[in-house]
Design a protein around this motif. Sequence first.
Motif, short mmCIF file in Angstrom:
data_model
loop_
_atom_site.label_atom_id
_atom_site.label_comp_id
_atom_site.label_asym_id
_atom_site.label_seq_id
_atom_site.Cartn_x
_atom_site.Cartn_y
_atom_site.Cartn_z
N LEU A 1 -11.36 49.72 1.23
CA LEU A 1 -12.64 49.16 0.81
C LEU A 1 -12.75 47.67 1.13
N ASN A 2 -11.64 46.97 1.13
CA ASN A 2 -11.65 45.53 1.41
C ASN A 2 -11.68 45.19 2.90
N THR A 3 -11.56 46.17 3.78
CA THR A 3 -11.52 45.91 5.21
C THR A 3 -12.89 45.53 5.74
N LEU A 4 -12.97 44.36 6.41
CA LEU A 4 -14.23 43.95 7.03
C LEU A 4 -14.53 44.87 8.20
N LYS B 1 -8.85 41.91 5.43
CA LYS B 1 -9.13 42.55 4.14
C LYS B 1 -9.46 41.46 3.14
N THR B 2 -10.65 41.54 2.55
CA THR B 2 -11.08 40.49 1.64
C THR B 2 -12.25 40.96 0.77
N MET B 3 -12.51 40.23 -0.29
CA MET B 3 -13.74 40.38 -1.06
C MET B 3 -14.73 39.37 -0.49
N VAL B 4 -16.00 39.66 -0.58
CA VAL B 4 -17.04 38.74 -0.12
C VAL B 4 -17.97 38.45 -1.29
N SER B 5 -18.63 37.28 -1.23
CA SER B 5 -19.58 36.94 -2.28
C SER B 5 -20.72 36.14 -1.69
N MET B 6 -21.80 36.10 -2.43
CA MET B 6 -22.98 35.37 -1.98
C MET B 6 -23.75 34.92 -3.22
N LYS C 1 -41.87 25.03 -9.07
CA LYS C 1 -41.36 26.36 -8.76
C LYS C 1 -40.06 26.57 -9.52
N LYS C 2 -39.82 27.80 -9.94
CA LYS C 2 -38.64 28.14 -10.73
C LYS C 2 -37.90 29.29 -10.06
N SER C 3 -36.58 29.23 -10.14
CA SER C 3 -35.76 30.32 -9.61
C SER C 3 -34.67 30.65 -10.62
N LEU C 4 -34.13 31.84 -10.49
CA LEU C 4 -32.95 32.19 -11.26
C LEU C 4 -31.79 32.20 -10.27
N GLU C 5 -30.59 32.43 -10.73
CA GLU C 5 -29.47 32.52 -9.79
C GLU C 5 -28.72 33.83 -10.02
N VAL C 6 -28.25 34.40 -8.92
CA VAL C 6 -27.50 35.65 -8.98
C VAL C 6 -26.33 35.53 -8.02
N ARG C 7 -25.16 35.88 -8.48
CA ARG C 7 -23.97 35.87 -7.62
C ARG C 7 -23.58 37.31 -7.38
N PHE C 8 -23.46 37.68 -6.11
CA PHE C 8 -23.04 39.02 -5.70
C PHE C 8 -21.57 38.98 -5.30
N PHE C 9 -20.83 40.01 -5.65
CA PHE C 9 -19.45 40.20 -5.20
C PHE C 9 -19.33 41.61 -4.65
N VAL D 1 -19.97 44.36 3.20
CA VAL D 1 -20.59 43.09 3.56
C VAL D 1 -22.02 43.29 4.06
N SER D 2 -22.31 44.44 4.68
CA SER D 2 -23.67 44.69 5.17
C SER D 2 -24.66 44.81 4.01
N ASN D 3 -24.20 45.23 2.82
CA ASN D 3 -25.07 45.27 1.66
C ASN D 3 -25.53 43.86 1.28
N LEU D 4 -24.61 42.89 1.37
CA LEU D 4 -24.98 41.50 1.07
C LEU D 4 -25.93 40.98 2.15
N ASP D 5 -25.71 41.39 3.39
CA ASP D 5 -26.60 40.98 4.47
C ASP D 5 -28.02 41.48 4.21
N PHE D 6 -28.13 42.71 3.73
CA PHE D 6 -29.44 43.29 3.42
C PHE D 6 -30.13 42.50 2.31
N VAL D 7 -29.40 42.20 1.23
CA VAL D 7 -29.97 41.44 0.12
C VAL D 7 -30.37 40.03 0.59
N GLU D 8 -29.52 39.43 1.42
CA GLU D 8 -29.81 38.08 1.94
C GLU D 8 -31.07 38.08 2.79
N SER D 9 -31.32 39.16 3.53
CA SER D 9 -32.52 39.22 4.37
C SER D 9 -33.79 39.23 3.52
#
Length: 138
Positions: A46-49, A60-65, A81-89, A95-103
């Motif tokens: 699961l950790n393999t890029l 092999k690593t964890m990723v975050s955004m 303007k107001k924003s909240l913050e969310v950290r993904f791990f 990693v493609s899931n984070l790419d999708f959220v980032e888009s």
Amino acid sequence: MHDKRTTKGTFHIVEGPLPVPLDKQEVPKVVFPHFLHAAFNPSDELNTLPFTSNQEDKAKTMVSMLLRPMVCPEVKGIISKKSLEVRFFAPGSLVSNLDFVESIFGNAGNPNLAQNDAGLDTEHWTGHTGCIILAPLN
């Protein structure tokens, strides 16, 4: 173009004073540390890029955004303007899931830099912070 991806899986919410939505599974508080430990200790597979999966030495690593999605637009003379913050791990294979959220929401930058710390930007931060951990079952 319409993206047809959806979120699939079981979402667990620790029991507490707030009601749990019917599409989520409520679990006792004692379950949380076990889930958290498992989430941050995924298998090597699961950790393999993905882009190193065909290499002899796989990364092999964890990723975050860090995200700072806007939840309230600026109204001149009324509110900033107001924003909240969310950290993904996520494990590296997701990693493609984070790419999708980032888009969709953009990237708030390096969470270790003061300029990206929502707590230091009280004029533009709602005061809400979230953490999302993608943790598939092995």
